[in-house]
Design a protein around this motif. Sequence first.
Motif, PDB file in Angstrom:
ATOM      1  N   ARG A 139      18.737   5.190   3.194  1.00 56.04           N
ATOM      2  CA  ARG A 139      17.780   5.525   4.239  1.00 56.04           C
ATOM      3  C   ARG A 139      16.779   4.384   4.311  1.00 56.04           C
ATOM      4  NH1 ARG A 139      17.860   9.789   7.922  1.00 56.04           N
ATOM      5  NH2 ARG A 139      15.808   9.774   8.891  1.00 56.04           N
ATOM      6  N   THR A 140      16.253   4.098   5.491  1.00 50.75           N
ATOM      7  CA  THR A 140      15.277   3.007   5.568  1.00 50.75           C
ATOM      8  C   THR A 140      13.991   3.481   6.241  1.00 50.75           C
ATOM      9  OG1 THR A 140      16.295   2.216   7.620  1.00 50.75           O
ATOM     10  CG2 THR A 140      16.957   1.118   5.584  1.00 50.75           C
ATOM     11  N   LEU A 141      12.880   2.979   5.724  1.00 49.82           N
ATOM     12  CA  LEU A 141      11.552   3.332   6.231  1.00 49.82           C
ATOM     13  C   LEU A 141      10.810   2.051   6.585  1.00 49.82           C
ATOM     14  CD1 LEU A 141       9.026   5.115   6.681  1.00 49.82           C
ATOM     15  CD2 LEU A 141       8.647   5.056   4.210  1.00 49.82           C
ATOM     16  N   LEU A 142      10.404   1.961   7.844  1.00 50.24           N
ATOM     17  CA  LEU A 142       9.632   0.809   8.308  1.00 50.24           C
ATOM     18  C   LEU A 142       8.148   1.151   8.311  1.00 50.24           C
ATOM     19  CD1 LEU A 142       9.520  -2.027   9.752  1.00 50.24           C
ATOM     20  CD2 LEU A 142       9.702  -0.771  11.912  1.00 50.24           C
ATOM     21  N   ILE A 143       7.358   0.330   7.626  1.00 47.74           N
ATOM     22  CA  ILE A 143       5.905   0.435   7.742  1.00 47.74           C
ATOM     23  C   ILE A 143       5.535  -0.536   8.854  1.00 47.74           C
ATOM     24  CG2 ILE A 143       3.667   0.272   6.582  1.00 47.74           C
ATOM     25  CD1 ILE A 143       5.527   2.425   5.384  1.00 47.74           C
ATOM     26  N   ASP A 144       5.006   0.019   9.920  1.00 43.59           N
ATOM     27  CA  ASP A 144       4.846  -0.747  11.153  1.00 43.59           C
ATOM     28  C   ASP A 144       3.365  -0.951  11.485  1.00 43.59           C
ATOM     29  OD1 ASP A 144       5.879  -2.021  13.364  1.00 43.59           O
ATOM     30  OD2 ASP A 144       5.920  -0.208  14.586  1.00 43.59           O
ATOM     31  N   ASP A 204      13.386   5.655   9.673  1.00 39.94           N
ATOM     32  CA  ASP A 204      12.064   6.271   9.787  1.00 39.94           C
ATOM     33  C   ASP A 204      11.023   5.176  10.016  1.00 39.94           C
ATOM     34  OD1 ASP A 204      13.080   8.858   9.084  1.00 39.94           O
ATOM     35  OD2 ASP A 204      13.166   8.176   7.002  1.00 39.94           O
ATOM     36  N   ILE A 205       9.987   5.536  10.747  1.00 42.73           N
ATOM     37  CA  ILE A 205       8.906   4.575  11.005  1.00 42.73           C
ATOM     38  C   ILE A 205       7.570   5.262  10.751  1.00 42.73           C
ATOM     39  CG2 ILE A 205       7.775   3.118  12.747  1.00 42.73           C
ATOM     40  CD1 ILE A 205      10.441   2.978  14.260  1.00 42.73           C
ATOM     41  N   VAL A 206       6.698   4.594  10.002  1.00 46.52           N
ATOM     42  CA  VAL A 206       5.323   5.070   9.852  1.00 46.52           C
ATOM     43  C   VAL A 206       4.412   3.973  10.395  1.00 46.52           C
ATOM     44  CG1 VAL A 206       3.484   5.521   8.186  1.00 46.52           C
ATOM     45  CG2 VAL A 206       5.659   6.699   7.957  1.00 46.52           C
ATOM     46  N   LEU A 207       3.635   4.331  11.390  1.00 42.29           N
ATOM     47  CA  LEU A 207       2.721   3.367  11.994  1.00 42.29           C
ATOM     48  C   LEU A 207       1.437   3.335  11.164  1.00 42.29           C
ATOM     49  CD1 LEU A 207       2.352   1.466  14.422  1.00 42.29           C
ATOM     50  CD2 LEU A 207       1.358   3.394  15.672  1.00 42.29           C
ATOM     51  N   ASN A 208       1.142   2.174  10.600  1.00 45.85           N
ATOM     52  CA  ASN A 208      -0.038   2.033   9.739  1.00 45.85           C
ATOM     53  C   ASN A 208      -1.170   1.393  10.544  1.00 45.85           C
ATOM     54  OD1 ASN A 208      -1.783   1.757   7.580  1.00 45.85           O
ATOM     55  ND2 ASN A 208      -0.720  -0.011   6.701  1.00 45.85           N
ATOM     56  N   ASP A 209      -1.738   2.177  11.456  1.00 46.23           N
ATOM     57  CA  ASP A 209      -2.764   1.610  12.339  1.00 46.23           C
ATOM     58  C   ASP A 209      -4.130   2.269  12.157  1.00 46.23           C
ATOM     59  OD1 ASP A 209      -2.190   4.052  13.432  1.00 46.23           O
ATOM     60  OD2 ASP A 209      -2.018   3.362  15.493  1.00 46.23           O
ATOM     61  N   ALA A 250       0.842  -1.198   0.000  1.00 40.99           N
ATOM     62  CA  ALA A 250       0.000   0.000   0.000  1.00 40.99           C
ATOM     63  C   ALA A 250       0.878   1.249   0.000  1.00 40.99           C
ATOM     64  CB  ALA A 250      -0.920  -0.014   1.216  1.00 40.99           C
ATOM     65  N   ALA A 251       1.932   1.246   0.811  1.00 41.09           N
ATOM     66  CA  ALA A 251       2.849   2.395   0.871  1.00 41.09           C
ATOM     67  C   ALA A 251       3.602   2.554  -0.455  1.00 41.09           C
ATOM     68  CB  ALA A 251       3.831   2.226   2.029  1.00 41.09           C
ATOM     69  N   SER A 252       4.051   1.441  -1.022  1.00 38.08           N
ATOM     70  CA  SER A 252       4.776   1.492  -2.305  1.00 38.08           C
ATOM     71  C   SER A 252       3.906   2.092  -3.393  1.00 38.08           C
ATOM     72  CB  SER A 252       5.184   0.093  -2.767  1.00 38.08           C
ATOM     73  OG  SER A 252       6.010  -0.485  -1.843  1.00 38.08           O
ATOM     74  N   ALA A 253       2.640   1.673  -3.407  1.00 39.23           N
ATOM     75  CA  ALA A 253       1.717   2.169  -4.433  1.00 39.23           C
ATOM     76  C   ALA A 253       1.546   3.685  -4.290  1.00 39.23           C
ATOM     77  CB  ALA A 253       0.369   1.455  -4.308  1.00 39.23           C
ATOM     78  N   TRP A 254       1.531   4.151  -3.047  1.00 37.00           N
ATOM     79  CA  TRP A 254       1.402   5.601  -2.844  1.00 37.00           C
ATOM     80  C   TRP A 254       2.646   6.323  -3.379  1.00 37.00           C
ATOM     81  CZ3 TRP A 254       4.082   9.492  -0.432  1.00 37.00           C
ATOM     82  CH2 TRP A 254       3.425  10.732  -0.399  1.00 37.00           C
TER      83      TRP A 254
END
Length: 202
Positions: free
Chosen positions: A126-131, A171-176, A17-21
């Motif tokens: 750089r790294t981004l965690l979808i959490d 980086d962290i984005v919480l997908n809640d 979902a994040a990749s598509a965005w």
Amino acid sequence: MAFVVGLTGGIGSGKSAASAWFESQCIVVVDADIVAREIVQKGQPALKDIHQAFGDWVLQADGELNRRALREHIFKAPEARKVLEQITHPAIRNSIIQQLAQADSPYAILVSPLLFETNQHELTQRTLLIDASEELQILRASQRDGQNEEQIKKIIAAQMPRLRKQQIADDIVLNDGHLDHLYQHLQPMHEKYLAMALKKQS
Ligand code: ADP
């Protein structure tokens, strides 16, 4: 080479979902799962190496990889996994490097469920965690794949623990929440990566 952001997260966390965005923002996304399938297609050198290492049974009648037979073999003979990974991992890495080098967006995304586990984060700046919580992961992945809870739990158990990924990621984005909530949190990340890429260029 473009500025590369590695995007990761456990199963069902919302990586796709994040990749598509990011793609909707015209950012080139290289998907490690897709690359892993591409490098073992008929005619690819890695498939020839697998054939040589394992024998004729590893190919279907049409010459394509018999994934199911290989998966079952590896499950029964763990040392075979090492042999397979010695063939596939370098081929995946090389193909990822090539595709990232061709990326024509201000920065590029490498999405991989095993970004840290397979050291693919070395290819990123750089790294981004979808959490997401395990409950949400199970709910989303079971709705998407129709797999039962036990199967998804097994996959989660085989991946790097959530806490460890939280410690490593830049980086962290919480997908809640809702998808819109996810996109709202991705926007400032995108702006940050654009600025970082520009800075790297100059
Ligand atoms: P991953 O690629 O990390 O395995 P996905 O991006 O495929 O996870 O997400 C798993 C499922 O959950 C997909 O069907 C996706 O559309 C859905 N999903 C992801 N994030 C959300 C969200 N915030 N709200 C509702 N559904 C979501």
